[in-house]
Structure formats: C-alpha cells, structure tokens
Design an enzyme around this catalytic site. Sequence first.
Site, PDB file in Angstrom:
ATOM      1  N   CYS A 101       5.294  -1.608  -4.681  1.00 17.02           N
ATOM      2  CA  CYS A 101       5.169  -2.271  -3.374  1.00 17.02           C
ATOM      3  C   CYS A 101       5.008  -3.778  -3.496  1.00 17.02           C
ATOM      4  CB  CYS A 101       4.008  -1.679  -2.591  1.00 17.02           C
ATOM      5  SG  CYS A 101       4.166   0.098  -2.361  1.00 17.02           S
TER       6      CYS A 101
ATOM      7  N   HIS B 105       6.650  -1.020   6.453  1.00 18.53           N
ATOM      8  CA  HIS B 105       6.493  -1.197   5.007  1.00 18.53           C
ATOM      9  C   HIS B 105       7.752  -0.751   4.246  1.00 18.53           C
ATOM     10  CE1 HIS B 105       4.918  -1.440   1.075  1.00 18.53           C
ATOM     11  NE2 HIS B 105       4.360  -0.257   0.974  1.00 18.53           N
TER      12      HIS B 105
END
Lengths: 391, 391
Positions: A85, A338
């Site tokens: 991420c 996200h």
Amino acid sequence: MREVAIAGVAMTRFGVSEKTCIEMFCEAACRALEESKLEPKNIEALFLGNCLGDFEEGQAHMAAHVHTALGLPMGSPALRFENACATATVAIRQAALLVGSGVYDVILAGGTERVAAMDTPLATRTFAMASHSGYSAPTGITFPGVFAMAAHMYAGKYNIDIRELQECMAHVSVKNHFHAAMNPKAQFQKEISVQKVLDGFMVADPLHFLDCCPFSDGASAVVITTKQKALQMTDKPVFIIGTGQAAGGPVINNPDMTRIKPREVAAAQAYKQAGVTPFEIDLCELHDCFTIAEILAIEGLGFYEFGKGYDAAKNGETRLGSKKTIINPSGGLKAKGHPIGATGAAQVTEIVEQLRGLSGKRQVKGAKTGFVDTLGGEFGTVCNLILRSHP
Amino acid sequence: MREVAIAGVAMTRFGVSEKTCIEMFCEAACRALEESKLEPKNIEALFLGNCLGDFEEGQAHMAAHVHTALGLPMGSPALRFENACATATVAIRQAALLVGSGVYDVILAGGTERVAAMDTPLATRTFAMASHSGYSAPTGITFPGVFAMAAHMYAGKYNIDIRELQECMAHVSVKNHFHAAMNPKAQFQKEISVQKVLDGFMVADPLHFLDCCPFSDGASAVVITTKQKALQMTDKPVFIIGTGQAAGGPVINNPDMTRIKPREVAAAQAYKQAGVTPFEIDLCELHDCFTIAEILAIEGLGFYEFGKGYDAAKNGETRLGSKKTIINPSGGLKAKGHPIGATGAAQVTEIVEQLRGLSGKRQVKGAKTGFVDTLGGEFGTVCNLILRSHP
C-alpha cells in the site's frame, strides 16, 4: 541536497472505473503535466507505482507501457515500484531523492491500481500476498484480521472496554466520511452515523463493515522538480521538506501491534530532515485502511501520546475546524478510497491542494505544513513525507 | 557525482530450486556481504528486483520480507523494483545513481525469481504479461513469437536465407553452452552441437528449442558503495563508470524489430558517461533470451554494424579466446539460466568476477572493461551498465 518541489498534482475520481491502469494513470498524468505547464518531452523519468496489475489485468512491466502511452522521450527511463500500500509514496520519495541530489530535474511519479472488479474474498486474499507467504499466509490471516488483532491488543494494553473502542473507531469512520462528502474525487461522498457503523456486519471482530476502507480503482500523478524550475511552472509550488522510509514486519516479529515501529523510525527521519515537530503539522493524510489504523497512526506520528489517541475523532479533535492537526481531510482511505498502488500519490495530491488553498469546502484554514503517511503490508513498509506551502 | 564501486557480488546456482525467492536472495546476499566484509547493520537501503513473486509463490511486498530475513536496520528502506527481465539491472542502476549522488553510501541491490516450478505453457503465458495487455496479448503472441518475428524480419531485411540464419543462431547457442560448461553456477553445464540445435523441435519458427533460454530459479546480490568505502572492503573493487536506461515498445510501435531503439539510446547514455567506445569493451553480458536476441544486441550495442553480427558466433568472434568483445562468457541467459528478476544482477556478478580475474577456466584474459545489457519485455526497457576493473 537541492530543495525539492511539487509543481503539479492530479488524481482520477476514486471508485469503480472501466479504464485500465494505464488509461487511469494517463488521465491523472496529463492533468498534472498541464497544471505544471509541461509537455511529455520535459519529463526526465517516470516512477510508476502499481501493485496488482499483473493479477487484475494481466499487465506487468506497466511503467514501460505508461511511458509509451504518454509519449515520453525514449531516453527517459520508466520504472515500476511496488511496496504494497506504500507503493506510490515510495516512488515519490525516490523521485524526491533523485531530484534533490541533482540526478534529475523533472520526474513524473505516482501510481495506479484496479481492484474494484475483484469480489471481496478474492481481493482480500490478493491483498494478503503482501503479508509473509511463509509465516503469515499459512495462518489464514488477512488484513482485516491483522488490524482486528491490533484493535484488541490496543483495548487490552490501555484497558479500554472493547465497546468503547468500537464507538471511538466508528467516530473515525464518521469523521472521514464527513470530510469525503466535501471531496468530489472521493469514492463515498456521503456522511454516515456512528450508529450505522456499529450496526454494520462484523468483518473481523471488533471491526464492523464501515471500519474498513473499500476496494477502489484510481490513479494519481505528481510532478516533482527543483524549486527553481517549479517557480517557472506555478506560482504555488509545494516543497518536500522531509522524507522518511523504514522497513519491518512481519507481524510475527512485532508482538506489540499497537506500536508500528517502522512508522516511528520513518517519521523521525522525516521530522528531523524537515526540522519540524508533530505540533507544527497542520494536516495529515494517513493510512486509515481500518479505523483502528488511524488511531495507531496519530499516535505513531506523534500527534498524540500512545494510548491517548483513541478518542480524538470522537472529541472532534481531528475533524475539519479543530485547532489540532486535521487528519485525513480528503476522507482518507476509508471514504476517499484505496486503490493501493495509487494511494500515496493521492495523499500527496490532497496535501498539495490543501497547502495551495484549493480544497474548497474542506479547506484546512491557514494550512502551511502537511504530513503524508503510508503503511504497506503487515507493517512492512512505512513511507512519510512532509510538505510545506510556498511562503 | 561520486565514483561508484561494487564491493561484493554473489549468485545462487541457477536452475531448479526448492527455496523461496526470499531464501534464495538471502543466500546470495549473505555471501555478497561476507565478500564485502559487511554486516547487515551496514546496509543503508535494499533495492530488490522481483517480477513474479506474487504469481509464483503468493508473495508480494517482497523487499520488506527480505529486509527482515536479513536483519537489516529498520531505518534502512527496502524497495521492490519490477521492469520485466531488466528488473535487477534497473535496481542496480538506481542504487548507483543514489550512491553516486551522495544520498547513500552502501546499498544492497539485486534480484530473485522462481519460475522453474511452472510448466512451460503457464510460464510462457505468465511472462507474456510483460507485453502490452491491450495491444499485444490479444493477438496471442508470446515472447518466443516476438523474437521469431524479429528473426524473420532480420533475415528479410538483410537478405539472409532463413536456414543460414538458423545455423548462425545455433552457433550462438553452442557458444553460450560452451561458456556455461565452465561456469559452476550455470543451469546447463554441458556443451551442445549445432546439429543438436537444428534437430530440436520448433518452438516458434525459425526458433528451435535450443534457441530459447530456459525457465530458471535463482538470485543474485550486489553491494554498491563509494570508491572510498569499497577500497576498505576489498582490494578488488569494480567501478560503475557508465549507466543508461531507456523505455519504448510495445512491438506495435516498433515496425523494424531488427532495431531495438531503447537499447541504442540506453547504450549511448552509458558510453557517453563512461567515455568509452564499443571497441574498448572486453566482454559483455547481454540479453540472449533467444539466440536472435544476442545477434540483435551485439549490433545494437555497437560491437557490429547492423546486419553484420549474425555470423559472429559462427566465426568464433564472440567466443572465449577471440580478440574481439567476448559475449556472454557466463553462458548467458541461454545456458547460465534466466530467473528473470535476478538476471541483471547475475550479469553484473559475472562481469565483476571477470574484471577481478576470478573466473577460472572461462576467464577473459586481461579483461578491464565490461558491459551489462538487459532487455525487458517487448523492447519496453533496456538498462545498460559499464564496469571497469581497479587499475
């Protein structure tokens, strides 16, 4: 080191897209170039973040294909970065290091990701590849489980009733949805209530459905250059005054999951380089993949003492209008969305627009110094950036 | 820019391994550190190349896990790079740029890959993800097809009978197997004959089975540091005196596949920085994923005029003992093996050991200047390095 500036930023609207990763990145990149008054021929290197292009659309080696699609000069290298991420933040930090040290003058950096087309079980399992395939995957744990454990450890360590913690976490989600409702690029542009969070189904006890960020498609691009060149491109450059990156994990090596040590190390690097303290940070985009993750982050970054940040959202301290550091004015991963390999660049985009005073209804008034925090994997990578507005 | 040196190198034996990517890289890294008289605490950053860890063993975010396995300091960042077959060379070049520009003093770089456990159809399809998923994949073409087309175009452009070209290509394979037979780290340590190549089954006309490199497992690690520090670690540092990287592709944009333009651009960058010409290169590790690829490369790198390199192997000019540039003394991708994300670091390892005079039976006598050439995807990335021995 030369002073490093951001001249232009852009992001696609996050959510569900019909476009490929390459197309989404090009959309963001063209706008970032336009904002910087640059043409493709001016770009000296492309640093592209992407995590799952091979899985999701059978596309590896994506940087070269983006390079061609944008018509960048053949002699400008194209590189793909992947750090779970934290991918795009890592790409941007590398660009800052190479501009700062004089290797390049103008780098296009950022990230792109498609995830939304995968159903939740597949996406959850796919994301879990960022965990250790030898130590973590065989236990069956996925990221909701990692952060659920962290929440229980947090409640236990600081002697907080788990129902009280759940309510405080719900306030994080409500606050981030409140911010996202004012963000036209956010995946979820609507407010929610604490009761709605608490009534949601349990994903991994104690995390309810609305404690969890969504799966998203999106891309974001950032033009990184020298101070001198940035001032030719825009009257509102934003400066990268500090960076940090650290590595750690897997979770098996981190028995106290309430402290994400690589974050503390990376943040210390960034604060030291920038010469600022947490108290000087006006706003922060941080890694709220789950609501408990925001609580851990505001403590790890030094905005709150350890064990003292859990009720900050409930008390309105992290919400737009507070006099403390505003957390995730974009809506955060929770509500802005996200798309993993793009997330760090979108955090940078939000901070840059805020420091330029261009954030409309969700503008943090008088914002001068902003912080970017991105966490990759089961605490394996943390990358931090500190940005400052043009005086 | 400071002078950049390589202090230590190591590679696993290429071939079929029971180890994970992380384990293989650690094996190579520990030996590279030992050779450099370094401990993990001395490493300031880890630049790890890997292409297919997520596909092959469900392991993304691999750099962080290697970082933990090696016990590197938390404050030393770990980054994963992916640029198809050029992956590790790109990681090493980035390390060289950051050491050269003063950002870091000691970086551990390299790559690791597991491919051999996949059967040939699956591996071939998986590799093809490096091609453009929109333009190339829908045609059904895979890399043997790309290079088969290039071979036919080469024969057509230079008016060479395809059977003659096949025989010349077979000589490339025979030469590289001859070299690999003297390389204890090579996947195939045995000589073959031209007739055996020509008798092999056709993979993609005109490429026979032994015109194609194998699928391989392996890892390789390189310690990159300043000249000053390298001289404290070893009495035989090797210097990185020039680098280049360029991007292009997909094949649809490159109608003349006999000229891989990004290679010409990247090599020109490297030659210019190093201040040398192709005639000063004693040996070269280049990207012979298929035998025709070696022919294209020796022309693209300037060792032969375009259209004139096809019979160099047949004439013994590129073989150990020749007075011209020795090509792929390690055995090349063809016979040493091609664990894609590790290949560039293994090329560097071979050149470094040759420039130190440590290559035993396959030593290129008097080697002072070596060249590394790695090609990624359907001509999408080329990364080049020029290395020189300590005077």
